[in-house]
Design a protein around this motif. Structure first.
Motif, mmCIF file in Angstrom:
data_model
loop_
_atom_site.group_PDB
_atom_site.id
_atom_site.type_symbol
_atom_site.label_atom_id
_atom_site.label_comp_id
_atom_site.label_asym_id
_atom_site.label_seq_id
_atom_site.Cartn_x
_atom_site.Cartn_y
_atom_site.Cartn_z
ATOM 1 N N UNK A 1 -0.329 8.455 10.920
ATOM 2 C CA UNK A 1 -1.272 9.510 10.495
ATOM 3 C C UNK A 1 -1.931 9.191 9.148
ATOM 4 N N UNK A 2 -1.143 8.643 8.217
ATOM 5 C CA UNK A 2 -1.704 8.281 6.916
ATOM 6 C C UNK A 2 -2.701 7.144 7.030
ATOM 7 N N UNK A 3 -2.421 6.181 7.923
ATOM 8 C CA UNK A 3 -3.342 5.062 8.097
ATOM 9 C C UNK A 3 -4.655 5.523 8.714
ATOM 10 N N UNK A 4 -4.571 6.415 9.691
ATOM 11 C CA UNK A 4 -5.790 6.954 10.305
ATOM 12 C C UNK A 4 -6.605 7.737 9.277
ATOM 13 N N UNK A 5 -5.912 8.461 8.400
ATOM 14 C CA UNK A 5 -6.597 9.178 7.327
ATOM 15 C C UNK A 5 -7.294 8.201 6.394
ATOM 16 N N UNK A 6 -6.645 7.077 6.115
ATOM 17 C CA UNK A 6 -7.252 6.042 5.262
ATOM 18 C C UNK A 6 -8.526 5.495 5.905
ATOM 19 N N UNK A 7 -8.499 5.325 7.229
ATOM 20 C CA UNK A 7 -9.687 4.829 7.932
ATOM 21 C C UNK A 7 -10.854 5.809 7.789
ATOM 22 N N UNK A 8 -10.549 7.096 7.961
ATOM 23 C CA UNK A 8 -11.593 8.113 7.854
ATOM 24 C C UNK A 8 -12.146 8.164 6.431
ATOM 25 N N UNK A 9 -11.255 8.156 5.441
ATOM 26 C CA UNK A 9 -11.693 8.225 4.052
ATOM 27 C C UNK A 9 -12.494 6.983 3.656
ATOM 28 N N UNK A 10 -12.078 5.826 4.176
ATOM 29 C CA UNK A 10 -12.808 4.597 3.882
ATOM 30 C C UNK A 10 -14.222 4.668 4.444
ATOM 31 N N UNK A 11 -14.350 5.173 5.662
ATOM 32 C CA UNK A 11 -15.674 5.319 6.270
ATOM 33 C C UNK A 11 -16.545 6.258 5.439
#
Length: 279
Positions: free
Chosen positions: A248-258
């Protein structure tokens, strides 16, 4: 018709209109991009005694300090791997991000004469600074294999996923670099903020310690720092099955990076036309 009549033509050079044309302009000036990146590599190590060894010394010494303080004295867990390797696996993406942010934040100011004289997509300048930091990354990466041999640590198949997390680190660095470099043109105070931001980020990111120390209820909030997902990804790829990957944290990182990259590109494009006048 008079053949002796002089006909004057005005040559107007203007940037491509729209995002599609802008990227075509970036591709058109790809040789300038390569030149700026190569120039920055040469300038960085010009007249230095140790030269490119600085790319190894800085993360290596930081790794030693963190290993002694957190591994030996505080006795933090190392996720089934030697503490030095766990720390160094995190130092690689963090140094890439920190160097990219530091170089790109002042890249427009450092190329003020070029910006004020000729048109080219200004995106090339901070982007080339990020690529220069990638050279340091590959030099530092070689020490990881030395540490593995020293500690007799054998990685598994997850090592092949490193390019994925490396790409994510570059995107985070580029997005932040676009924001800061554009803001630094108008507000020169950012030159003093960035060193503090980088130093502060080193301690709030899981570089010297494992993310496993973060309580479960706070992990998602902690992952709002996009570098958390990048660092955990590097550790998962390098250390192997001993690392519990928090998806979940990694997916959040992907969204925030985008969000960071898209908003950074938007703000950079919005203010780009004023760079030559303000700088």
């Amino acid at each position: 018709m008079n053949e002796n009549t002089d006909i004057e033509y005005d040559l107007i050079i203007e940037p491509g209109r729209g995002v599609k044309h802008y990227w075509l302009d970036v591709w058109k000036y790809r040789e300038l991009f390569a030149f700026l990146a190569w120039r920055d590599v040469l300038v960085r190590y010009k007249q230095t005694v140790i030269g490119i060894a600085w790319s190894i010394i800085r993360p290596f010494l930081t790794m030693i300090v963190f290993t002694i303080i957190f591994g030996k004295l505080a006795k933090f867990p190392s996720e089934g791997a030697p503490y030095a390797i766990m720390v160094y696996a995190a130092m690689l993406p963090w140094q890439l991000f920190a160097n990219s942010l530091s170089e790109s934040s002042s890249s427009l100011i450092g190329n003020a004469n070029l910006i004020s004289k000729v048109y080219f997509p200004r995106l090339i300048i901070p982007a080339s600074a990020v690529i220069v930091s990638l050279v340091d990354f590959f030099i530092s990466f070689s020490i990881l294999f030395v540490l593995m041999i020293w500690y007799q640590f054998v990685p598994d198949w997850r090592m092949v996923t490193i390019p994925l997390f490396l790409s994510l680190a570059l995107l985070v660095a580029l997005g932040c670099g676009l924001w800061i470099s554009a803001l630094n043109v108008k507000y020169r105070d950012f030159r003093y903020v960035i060193p503090f931001f980088v130093q502060f980020g080193l301690y709030i990111s899981p570089v010297g310690f494992s993310s496993a120390l973060i309580p479960e209820k706070w992990k998602l909030v902690y992952s709002m720092n996009p570098m958390v997902g990048v660092i955990d990804g590097f550790r998962w790829a390098i250390l192997g099955a001993g690392v519990k990957f928090y998806w979940p944290g990694f997916l959040l990182s992907l969204v925030l990076t985008a969000i960071i990259v898209i908003s950074g590109f938007w703000y950079f494009r919005k203010t780009e036309k004023t760079f030559a006048d303000v700088i």
